[in-house]
Scaffold this active site. Structure first.
Site, PDB file in Angstrom:
ATOM      1  NE  ARG A 137      23.097  25.732  -5.884  1.00 26.76           N
ATOM      2  CZ  ARG A 137      23.775  24.595  -5.805  1.00 26.76           C
ATOM      3  NH1 ARG A 137      23.690  23.840  -4.727  1.00 26.76           N
ATOM      4  NH2 ARG A 137      24.529  24.181  -6.817  1.00 26.76           N
ATOM      5  CD  GLN A 155      28.345  23.365  -7.734  1.00 26.40           C
ATOM      6  OE1 GLN A 155      27.715  23.751  -6.759  1.00 26.40           O
ATOM      7  NE2 GLN A 155      28.332  22.103  -8.151  1.00 26.40           N
ATOM      8  CG  ASP A 185      32.572  17.685   0.102  1.00 30.31           C
ATOM      9  OD1 ASP A 185      32.566  17.677  -1.146  1.00 30.31           O
ATOM     10  OD2 ASP A 185      31.546  17.831   0.789  1.00 30.31           O
ATOM     11  CD  GLU A 186      31.496  21.686  -1.917  1.00 28.63           C
ATOM     12  OE1 GLU A 186      31.939  22.038  -3.024  1.00 28.63           O
ATOM     13  OE2 GLU A 186      30.284  21.510  -1.693  1.00 28.63           O
ATOM     14  CE  LYS A 240      29.568  18.431  -3.219  1.00 29.68           C
ATOM     15  NZ  LYS A 240      29.804  18.203  -1.793  1.00 29.68           N
ATOM     16  CB  THR A 241      26.603  14.250  -0.010  1.00 29.26           C
ATOM     17  OG1 THR A 241      26.842  15.650  -0.216  1.00 29.26           O
ATOM     18  CG2 THR A 241      26.633  13.955   1.477  1.00 29.26           C
TER      19      THR A 241
END
Length: 781
Positions: free
Chosen positions: A614, A256, A225-226, A33-34
């Site tokens: 992770r 998340q 973002d997020e 996504k980044t």
């Protein structure tokens, strides 16, 4: 086709090339996504959008910096600098500094951190004569934070009978009065807390339509973002700013969403399509981070949640090893097993310790892990512990600097007015506080004009107050002509901070002096870095940078690879080849406080999903049968989440049934032969774990293999293996290891008996003289 588009998969590219209108990018864990966010901004710039018209909001300064660097690589660093990109708080602080006068604040307003707000609240509770037990500062501040993040102002609180009744029932009938006093004191001090940066921005955009129009016109493209982690206040600001042009792009993953306790509202992302009926939806479902087994295991877990957006995460990566589950008898044994496993994996697989992370649900769980890692000689770093900028000596110096910038900063002033000791006690401060309220002035204004007031303070004390005011005023003049480092250096010397810290001469005192020196070094680095980037390097800019810094924004200067220890909440956004998730037990994970409602339990499950994802290569889960809590040993049962992972993706490292353990304390011959007991009457009870705490738990272990490319035992490996010699045989030229300073070489020995000192040149910290009587040096070679 531009180079930056070539490496994107079809869904990623479609999201990058969509320039106009509302859009949501549902980005699964490890889906890049980044990269998509970065290249979408670069694509906008490449297609003629002015960089000044793009607003990009992130949740960490680190993420913003990394994105800016990537964008600069595509469109040029000069153009990337023009972007309004940063955390919600840093961007809104920047807006508020420009518009602060409209709200009655100075442009150099102070940003209060959590310690500042606690001190202020303590003062308010004391001055109002309220019980500290009934009105606990942190609980009151948490309540006020909830109010602010839901746009419940003092006025709105007073007009809400339900809130007032709830606080009265909770034995806090003065909540409204405390809230008002807290807001008034912050305003009078020219200070905002973190929640104010959001609340006041909302106030600015609501009360001043011209200001809203100005920033709507400036930010024609808004990216967030997020988005699943946004609270109500952030949601309203974003909607208002994007309302005119509707060019809003949000990125997130409902699976998340783990910050409800901070006010995050998962409905912001779940309802985005309702907020913008013309929205275009893009799903990034390919995971590039983890092995197939990890991805499928995480999918099998998260599908148990009923409230979620429709998506299926997949990967083209190798199948990889199964998720390994380890059962241990105690939390201590769990720690030892984790430490041994990390050590063996590092040696057998030729990995460094920064490839490993240990994740836990609560900070208290770190103790057993730390003990085991230390005994194994494995270096580690805890994230989320006491950070550098929270240490007392650092806070003291920063408080001096804050007062130079904003003399009305009441909390900073109270911290330094009698430090180092000047003979200005609590009684004097109480009188000054009363006078400040009476005259409606700040404390510093009262102190600066002490002769013009009718406060009953004795002559010697007035002289001390006058001297303090003169000191601050003269330093303020100096601050106008010098950079942040020079000002801080002058403060340290003129107020005698180093002298005060060195009074007791203990190792802790030496460490505190080194911390102050390190802060000055950091200020130097800050100035040099800012000069290179042609950015503001003033004292105000430095203090704002410190106030907005997060744990992960501070670069660790020790380059030695270390195992990372942290709570799962802090691990979000990070990735490691090998991840150990410990404490997988009921009432621990899921937390006992989060199993009362479906929404709470689903957030706990999302938290476990975050932990699983992770891991890149291998994930380990562990649980203990017994664990100490509040000093008592309790029995534990495995977490329900372990059963929710599809069996196809897991491997148990220990037998599922408990081993029968004989009672070794009483001779079995006392009670006759086993043949005397009818076989159908034999019942084996579950063993009492407390009696077998030190027993080795069976586990599948790979035989230790000496690394093929390791031709000799290095000093580092020797230290890990415990290969040391007594320090009495220490000689010039020996290689040694020290628990704090690492590996070094002895340059010189001096003195006799208990006064022998060694001058050692350490690889990481340089040359130090150490008294061998107290130093624990291991001789490596």
């Amino acid at each position: 086709m531009s180079d930056y588009l070539e490496g994107l998969n079809p869904p990623q590219r479609a999201a990058v090339e969509q320039m106009e209108g509302p859009m949501i990018i549902i980005a699964g864990a490890g889906s890049g996504k980044t990269r998509v966010l970065t290249y979408r901004i670069a694509h906008l710039l490449k297609n003629g959008v002015d960089s000044f018209q793009i607003l990009s909001l992130t949740f960490t300064n680190k993420a913003a910096r990394e994105m800016k660097e990537r964008i600069g690589a595509v469109v040029g660093q000069s153009e990337a600098k023009n972007l309004w990109m940063g955390t919600f708080h840093s961007v809104f602080a920047r807006i508020l500094r420009s518009e602060a006068d409209k709200l009655g604040y100075p442009s150099s307003f102070t940003i209060y951190d959590s310690q500042d707000t606690v001190r202020l609240m303590n003062s308010i509770i004391k001055e109002m004569g309220l019980s500290k037990e009934q009105y606990k500062s942190k609980a009151i501040l948490s309540r006020i934070s909830q109010f602010k993040n839901n746009l419940i102002t003092v006025k709105a609180y007073r007009n809400n009978p339900e809130l007032i009744e709830a606080d009265t029932m909770a034995m806090r009938p003065q909540m409204g009065a405390i809230y008002k006093e807290y807001v008034d004191r912050c305003f009078k001090a020219g200070a905002m807390d973190f929640d104010d940066l959001l609340l006041r921005t909302n106030e600015l955009l609501v009360r001043f339509p011209d200001v809203l129009s100005k920033y709507q016109d400036r930010f024609r493209y808004v990216m967030v973002d997020e988005y699943q982690d946004t609270n109500h206040s952030q949601y309203l600001i974003v909607r208002a700013l994007a309302d005119r042009f509707q060019n809003i792009c949000v990125v997130g993953d409902d699976s998340q969403s783990i910050y409800a306790f901070r006010g995050a509202n998962i409905n912001n992302i779940l309802n985005f399509q309702k907020d913008y009926p013309d929205v275009k939806t893009f799903k990034l479902e390919q995971n590039y981070r983890s092995t197939s087994n990890i991805v499928e295991a995480a999918n099998s877990l998260i599908e148990k949640n009923k409230t979620r957006l429709d998506k299926t995460i997949f990967t083209a990566n190798d199948e990889g090893g199964k998720i390994k589950i380890m059962r241990t008898l105690s939390d201590g044994e769990e720690g030892r097993w984790v430490a041994n496993s990390i050590f063996e994996n590092a040696m057998n697989l030729q990995k460094t310790y920064d490839d490993f992370a240990i994740l836990y649900r609560t900070n208290a769980q770190s103790r057993a892990m730390e003990d085991a890692l230390r005994k194994k000689g494995i270096k580690y770093k805890i994230f989320g512990g006491l950070s550098f900028y929270q240490r007392k000596e650092i806070k003291d110096l920063l408080a001096y600097l804050r007062v130079l910038i904003n003399p009305n900063d009441e909390e900073a002033l109270k911290r330094i007015i009698n430090y180092p000791a000047r003979g200005i006690g609590e009684t004097t401060m109480d009188k000054l506080a009363v006078a400040a309220n009476h005259y409606n002035k700040s404390l510093f204004e009262i102190i600066s004009n002490i002769e013009k007031t009718d406060i009953k303070i004795q002559g010697p004390t007035k002289t001390k107050l006058n001297n303090f005011a003169t000191l601050i005023q003269s330093l303020q003049i100096s601050a106008q002509a010098h950079n942040a480092f020079e000002v801080a250096d002058e403060v340290v010397k003129r107020v005698g901070l180093i002298k005060d810290l060195q009074v007791d001469g203990t190792p802790e005192a030496v460490s505190r002096v080194e911390n102050v020196q390190e802060l000055l070094n950091g200020m130097k680095d800050f100035i040099e870095e800012r000069k290179e980037q042609d950015l503001d390097s003033s004292l105000t800019a430095f203090l704002e940078d410190v106030a907005l810094a997060s744990t992960f924004d501070n670069k660790d200067e020790d380059d030695t690879p270390m195992v990372s220890l942290m709570t799962i909440h802090l691990a979000k956004g990070l990735e490691f080849p090998y991840v150990y998730i410990v404490g997988m037990e009921e009432t621990l994970f899921p937390s006992a406080m989060s199993v009362n409602t479906r929404s709470e339990l689903e957030e706990e499950r999302r938290l476990f999903y975050v932990a699983l994802t992770r891991a890149e290569t291998q994930c380990y889960l562990s649980f203990a049968h017994t664990r100490y809590r509040w000093g008592k040993l309790i029995d534990c049962e495995p977490s329900r989440f372990l059963e929710e992972i599809d069996e196809r993706y897991i491997e148990h490292l220990a037998p599922q049934r408990n081993k029968v353990v004989a009672n070794r304390f009483v001779d079995s011959g006392l009670f006759g032969d086993d043949d005397d007991i009818p076989k159908d009457r034999i019942r084996f009870r579950k063993p009492v774990t407390r009696s077998v705490r030190n027993q080795e738990t069976p586990e599948k272990k790979t035989p230790f293999k000496q690394p093929q490319n390791l031709k000799k035992v290095t000093p580092k490996l020797a230290q890990q293996l415990g290969a040391s010699k007594p320090t009495q045989k220490l000689a010039v030229g020996n290689k040694v290891s020290h628990a704090k300073f690492g590996v070094g070489q002895v340059l010189q020995l001096e003195g006799v008996g208990v006064n022998i000192k060694a001058e050692v040149k350490f690889e990481s910290v340089g040359t130090k003289k150490i008294l061998l009587q107290f130093a624990k040096l291991n001789i490596l070679e």
